[in-house]
Design a protein around this motif. Structure first.
Motif, mmCIF file in Angstrom:
data_model
loop_
_atom_site.group_PDB
_atom_site.id
_atom_site.type_symbol
_atom_site.label_atom_id
_atom_site.label_comp_id
_atom_site.label_asym_id
_atom_site.label_seq_id
_atom_site.Cartn_x
_atom_site.Cartn_y
_atom_site.Cartn_z
ATOM 1 N N ILE A 1 35.502 16.454 9.753
ATOM 2 C CA ILE A 1 35.042 14.823 10.268
ATOM 3 C C ILE A 1 33.710 14.817 11.479
ATOM 4 N N ASP A 2 32.328 14.027 11.458
ATOM 5 C CA ASP A 2 32.102 13.517 12.846
ATOM 6 C C ASP A 2 32.130 12.116 13.009
ATOM 7 N N TRP A 3 33.544 11.719 13.638
ATOM 8 C CA TRP A 3 33.763 9.982 13.341
ATOM 9 C C TRP A 3 32.957 9.649 14.222
ATOM 10 N N SER A 4 31.999 9.861 15.018
ATOM 11 C CA SER A 4 31.289 9.034 15.897
ATOM 12 C C SER A 4 30.000 8.426 14.508
ATOM 13 N N ALA A 5 29.873 9.825 13.462
ATOM 14 C CA ALA A 5 28.642 8.993 13.232
ATOM 15 C C ALA A 5 29.264 8.371 11.714
ATOM 16 N N ALA A 6 30.243 8.068 11.128
ATOM 17 C CA ALA A 6 31.314 7.763 10.439
ATOM 18 C C ALA A 6 31.901 6.121 11.194
ATOM 19 N N GLU A 7 31.539 5.637 12.724
ATOM 20 C CA GLU A 7 31.712 4.704 13.018
ATOM 21 C C GLU A 7 30.642 4.161 12.821
ATOM 22 N N ALA A 8 29.559 5.052 13.401
ATOM 23 C CA ALA A 8 28.328 3.829 13.314
ATOM 24 C C ALA A 8 27.695 3.451 12.406
ATOM 25 N N ARG A 9 27.909 4.478 11.192
ATOM 26 C CA ARG A 9 27.439 4.058 9.562
ATOM 27 C C ARG A 9 28.295 3.164 9.506
ATOM 28 N N TRP A 10 29.725 3.141 9.512
ATOM 29 C CA TRP A 10 30.503 1.688 9.049
ATOM 30 C C TRP A 10 30.580 0.170 9.346
ATOM 31 N N GLY A 11 29.880 1.321 11.144
ATOM 32 C CA GLY A 11 30.178 -0.221 12.303
ATOM 33 C C GLY A 11 31.598 -0.043 12.617
ATOM 34 N N THR A 12 32.548 0.773 12.594
ATOM 35 C CA THR A 12 33.621 0.136 12.809
ATOM 36 C C THR A 12 34.757 1.792 12.935
ATOM 37 N N ARG A 13 35.351 1.395 14.023
ATOM 38 C CA ARG A 13 36.394 2.550 14.522
ATOM 39 C C ARG A 13 37.048 2.273 12.841
ATOM 40 N N PHE A 14 37.710 4.226 12.120
ATOM 41 C CA PHE A 14 38.713 3.286 11.472
ATOM 42 C C PHE A 14 40.030 3.725 11.943
ATOM 43 N N PRO A 15 41.103 4.109 10.681
ATOM 44 C CA PRO A 15 42.615 4.241 11.440
ATOM 45 C C PRO A 15 42.405 5.250 11.951
ATOM 46 N N ARG A 16 44.139 5.841 12.426
ATOM 47 C CA ARG A 16 44.615 6.717 13.191
ATOM 48 C C ARG A 16 45.131 7.709 12.184
ATOM 49 N N ASP A 17 45.875 6.904 11.109
ATOM 50 C CA ASP A 17 46.509 7.598 10.077
ATOM 51 C C ASP A 17 45.338 8.101 9.429
ATOM 52 N N TYR A 18 44.220 7.475 8.682
ATOM 53 C CA TYR A 18 43.578 8.078 8.251
ATOM 54 C C TYR A 18 42.603 9.542 8.767
ATOM 55 N N MET A 19 42.353 9.284 9.871
ATOM 56 C CA MET A 19 42.231 10.467 10.847
ATOM 57 C C MET A 19 42.749 11.434 10.486
ATOM 58 N N ALA A 20 44.152 11.199 10.594
ATOM 59 C CA ALA A 20 44.884 12.227 10.804
ATOM 60 C C ALA A 20 45.194 12.825 9.240
ATOM 61 N N PHE A 21 45.250 12.455 8.323
ATOM 62 C CA PHE A 21 45.589 12.202 6.779
ATOM 63 C C PHE A 21 43.804 13.717 7.112
ATOM 64 N N MET A 22 42.625 12.982 7.312
ATOM 65 C CA MET A 22 41.762 13.376 6.595
ATOM 66 C C MET A 22 41.288 15.055 7.683
ATOM 67 N N SER A 23 42.211 15.344 9.070
ATOM 68 C CA SER A 23 42.303 16.311 9.317
ATOM 69 C C SER A 23 43.524 17.521 8.718
ATOM 70 N N ILE A 24 44.517 16.583 8.420
ATOM 71 C CA ILE A 24 45.619 17.517 7.998
ATOM 72 C C ILE A 24 45.163 18.376 6.431
ATOM 73 N N TYR A 25 45.037 17.199 5.430
ATOM 74 C CA TYR A 25 44.926 16.841 4.138
ATOM 75 C C TYR A 25 43.191 16.984 3.625
ATOM 76 N N GLY A 26 42.639 16.947 4.049
ATOM 77 C CA GLY A 26 41.364 16.386 3.585
ATOM 78 C C GLY A 26 40.987 15.391 2.547
ATOM 79 N N ALA A 27 39.691 15.547 1.950
ATOM 80 C CA ALA A 27 39.658 14.310 0.998
ATOM 81 C C ALA A 27 40.334 15.647 -0.411
ATOM 82 N N GLY A 28 40.489 14.797 -1.669
ATOM 83 C CA GLY A 28 40.808 15.484 -2.515
ATOM 84 C C GLY A 28 41.553 14.469 -3.908
ATOM 85 N N GLU A 29 42.565 15.222 -4.423
ATOM 86 C CA GLU A 29 43.698 14.359 -5.175
ATOM 87 C C GLU A 29 44.926 14.647 -4.893
#
Length: 186
Positions: free
Chosen positions: A24-52
């Protein structure tokens, strides 16, 4: 070494063997939502990714959403991070909030959805995203909205180990495994 995201504890009980880095382009995500994201969510996305998270009985699931659209994220719905955030905010306003919770709906940001269909969110009032608690809109739970004093990864870890009391979702998710969105498509 200490793991401030809790991702190592989650990986011990739920191996990420069907996960993949979303890159994920975290800079683009932060720009889109106007905030940084939690480190645990960023770590989750780097290991598990989006899914179910898929229940062993096949009757329940919990989809994890991406902050920026790519392609259809999970089979639970065609909803996006934006759609589910809007659903949660508008429901908060429609229901008039909830007694005991003083929340500005603009501080609700969705990160997941269940087949219930519950919406899992963060309450983003704290300027430090690592302090955002989880807010669940349970469609068929005792309370419409329930606040949990932990981050996303810890919430998921407790969910898998059945440590939430009361149970926070409208669907019973037992014996879970995690399947990345691209694996689901196969």
């Amino acid at each position: 070494m200490e793991d401030p995201t809790g991702i190592a504890a989650l990986a011990k009980i739920l191996p990420p063997d069907l996960g993949a880095d979303e890159e994920i382009d975290w800079s683009a995500a932060e720009a889109r939502w106007g905030t940084r994201f939690p480190r645990d969510y960023m770590a989750f996305m780097s290991i598990y990714g989006a899914g179910e998270f898929v229940s062993a009985d096949g009757f329940g699931g919990l989809g994890i959403l991406m902050p920026l659209p790519k392609e259809r994220v999970h089979p639970l719905s065609d909803e996006t991070f934006e759609d589910e955030t809007e659903n949660a905010r508008s429901t908060w306003e429609m229901l008039g909030g909830q007694e005991g919770l003083d929340i500005d709906p603009q501080h609700i940001l969705a990160w997941g959805v269940t087949s219930g269909p519950d919406i899992l969110c963060w309450l983003t009032a704290d300027p430090d995203p690592d302090q955002w608690p989880v807010l669940v809109w349970g469609r068929h739970t005792d309370e419409d909205f329930t606040l949990f004093g932990c981050g996303m990864v810890e919430f998921l870890r407790r969910l898998i180990l059945d440590e939430h009391d009361p149970y926070p979702l409208s669907v019973n998710l037992s014996s879970l495994r995690y399947v990345h969105r691209l694996q689901q498509k196969r």
